[in-house]
Design an enzyme around this catalytic site. Structure first.
Site, PDB file in Angstrom:
ATOM      1  N   ASP A 117      -1.153  -0.869   5.388  1.00  0.00           N
ATOM      2  CA  ASP A 117      -1.433   0.420   4.768  1.00  0.00           C
ATOM      3  C   ASP A 117      -1.753   0.228   3.289  1.00  0.00           C
ATOM      4  OD1 ASP A 117       1.272   1.357   3.091  1.00  0.00           O
ATOM      5  OD2 ASP A 117       1.751   0.062   4.786  1.00  0.00           O
ATOM      6  N   SER A 118      -2.768   0.963   2.818  1.00  0.00           N
ATOM      7  CA  SER A 118      -3.169   0.949   1.415  1.00  0.00           C
ATOM      8  C   SER A 118      -3.490  -0.476   0.951  1.00  0.00           C
ATOM      9  CB  SER A 118      -2.087   1.593   0.552  1.00  0.00           C
ATOM     10  OG  SER A 118      -2.577   1.911  -0.724  1.00  0.00           O
ATOM     11  N   ALA A 119      -2.736  -1.005  -0.033  1.00  0.00           N
ATOM     12  CA  ALA A 119      -2.975  -2.379  -0.467  1.00  0.00           C
ATOM     13  C   ALA A 119      -2.723  -3.351   0.677  1.00  0.00           C
ATOM     14  CB  ALA A 119      -2.076  -2.719  -1.658  1.00  0.00           C
ATOM     15  N   HIS A 141      -2.916  10.404   0.963  1.00  0.00           N
ATOM     16  CA  HIS A 141      -2.925   8.961   1.161  1.00  0.00           C
ATOM     17  C   HIS A 141      -1.706   8.444   1.928  1.00  0.00           C
ATOM     18  CE1 HIS A 141      -3.901   4.812   0.172  1.00  0.00           C
ATOM     19  NE2 HIS A 141      -2.715   4.635  -0.380  1.00  0.00           N
TER      20      HIS A 141
END
Length: 369
Positions: free
Chosen positions: A203-205, A336
């Site tokens: 997830d994300s980074a 997000h």
């Protein structure tokens, strides 16, 4: 680092920030009572207030550079936490070779427990988000995520590595990619999980790291002996780290007001992660650098999040490569990374729905084999 990242200025800034946000809190409640005043009309009052709190916390934490101190001690995870030694040197080549940053021992957490039998497994190797500056893959960080994937995506086990962060010394690129290789090799070579039964997720980074690992396997797998995983899940992936170097890029997003991410947080992560490196290289910025991939990819993003446009464009870029299988799932009115922070923000139902879709994609791909 900024002045307020050092004591006694950090303590002074924190006191002022707490007082400032406390004074503003009643205003936000009054503003959000009516749906017209909320950042998104489809959010409940509870969700809107929680978004505001998280947004303020993340902003001020970024200003003073609050970062976790990673430890290889078991902690509350006890026997579910394992320490992985680096794999053989031959596995780290190409973009992972660095004169100063070298593979090292890292930790990882199993949920619900480390497997005792490798038959009939459905293992998710998940890399947590946090702009490469926060997060540790332990229960307090990824516990909700792991439980959600087991319950709704029907994974049998979730393994969340504690990869090195760029907020600490020697944590910039390619440290996290080295740790991702260590983690994947641990599952395949040490635990003995069949690669086809591993879904690499992030997830994300962590999504950025997952893409980098997948690219690495495609480009160097034949030489290193690293096989392709069975599936990939990307949750609100941060595909354009280079854009994070410019605060105005993030602030210009049409979804800036409906997300808790802020330019300060993105800038902190982007600058520390790419320190002394080319931010546009494919292993750092996947956006604009599509590649051929044998592994099917499923991507989730929220249409109210800052990264929405880049995520959808990244999917289109990967679709343009002949032979790639990639599917996009858009969570309506979502900010997000709900798979990581859905419980904190009050979006548990939406996170569960996304996890269910990810599981359906995986099982559909299994049926094609």
């Amino acid at each position: 680092m900024p002045l307020q990242a050092y004591q006694p200025f950090k303590a002074l800034y924190t006191l002022i920030a707490v007082a400032f946000e406390t004074a503003r809190f009643p205003f936000w409640i009054l503003l959000y009572i009516h749906t017209a005043g909320r950042p998104h009309r489809k959010w409940t009052l509870r969700q809107a207030i929680r978004m505001r709190i998280v947004k303020a916390f993340l902003y001020h934490s970024s200003k003073v550079r609050v970062a976790p101190q990673l430890s290889l001690a078991p902690g509350t995870e006890k026997e579910r936490f394992v320490v992985m030694e680096p794999a053989t040197n031959s596995l780290y080549t190409g973009p992972t070779k660095d004169s100063e940053i070298v593979p090292t021992a890292i930790g990882g957490t199993w949920t619900p427990a480390a497997p005792t039998d490798v038959s009939n497994l459905e293992v998710v190797l998940h890399f947590h988000g946090g702009a490469y500056v926060i997060g540790d893959g332990r229960d307090r960080d990824t516990g909700f995520l792991a439980r959600t994937l087991i319950k709704h995506a029907q994974a049998t086990h979730v393994f969340t590595p504690q990869y090195r962060l760029s907020s600490s010394a020697q944590g910039q690129f390619p440290a996290a990619l080295q740790d991702a290789i260590t983690s994947y090799s641990y599952l395949v070579r040490t635990v003995g999980v069949p690669p086809s039964r591993i879904t690499v997720s992030g997830d994300s980074a962590g999504g950025n790291l997952t893409i980098a690992l997948l690219r690495y396997i495609e480009e160097h797998g034949a030489d290193t002996g690293l096989p392709s995983p069975g599936c990939v899940w990307l949750w609100s992936p941060w595909t354009n780290i280079a854009a994070g170097l410019d605060a105005h890029e993030m602030e210009s997003s049409p979804n800036y007001s409906t997300d808790y991410l802020n330019s300060e947080f993105g800038s902190w992560g982007a600058h520390t992660f790419t320190a002394g490196k080319d931010a546009l290289q494919p292993y750092v910025t996947a956006y604009g650098n599509p590649f051929a991939c044998k592994t099917p990819i499923w991507v989730q993003t929220g249409d109210a999040e800052i990264l929405y446009e880049e995520d959808t464009e990244f999917v289109q870029q990967m679709e343009s490569v002949k032979g790639n299988k990639i599917e996009l799932f858009v969570s309506e009115a979502m900010p997000h990374d709900i798979i990581l922070v859905g419980r904190i923000l009050g979006f548990e139902t939406e996170a569960a729905a996304a996890a269910k879709k990810a599981g359906e994609f995986l099982r559909a791909e299994r049926a094609h084999l």
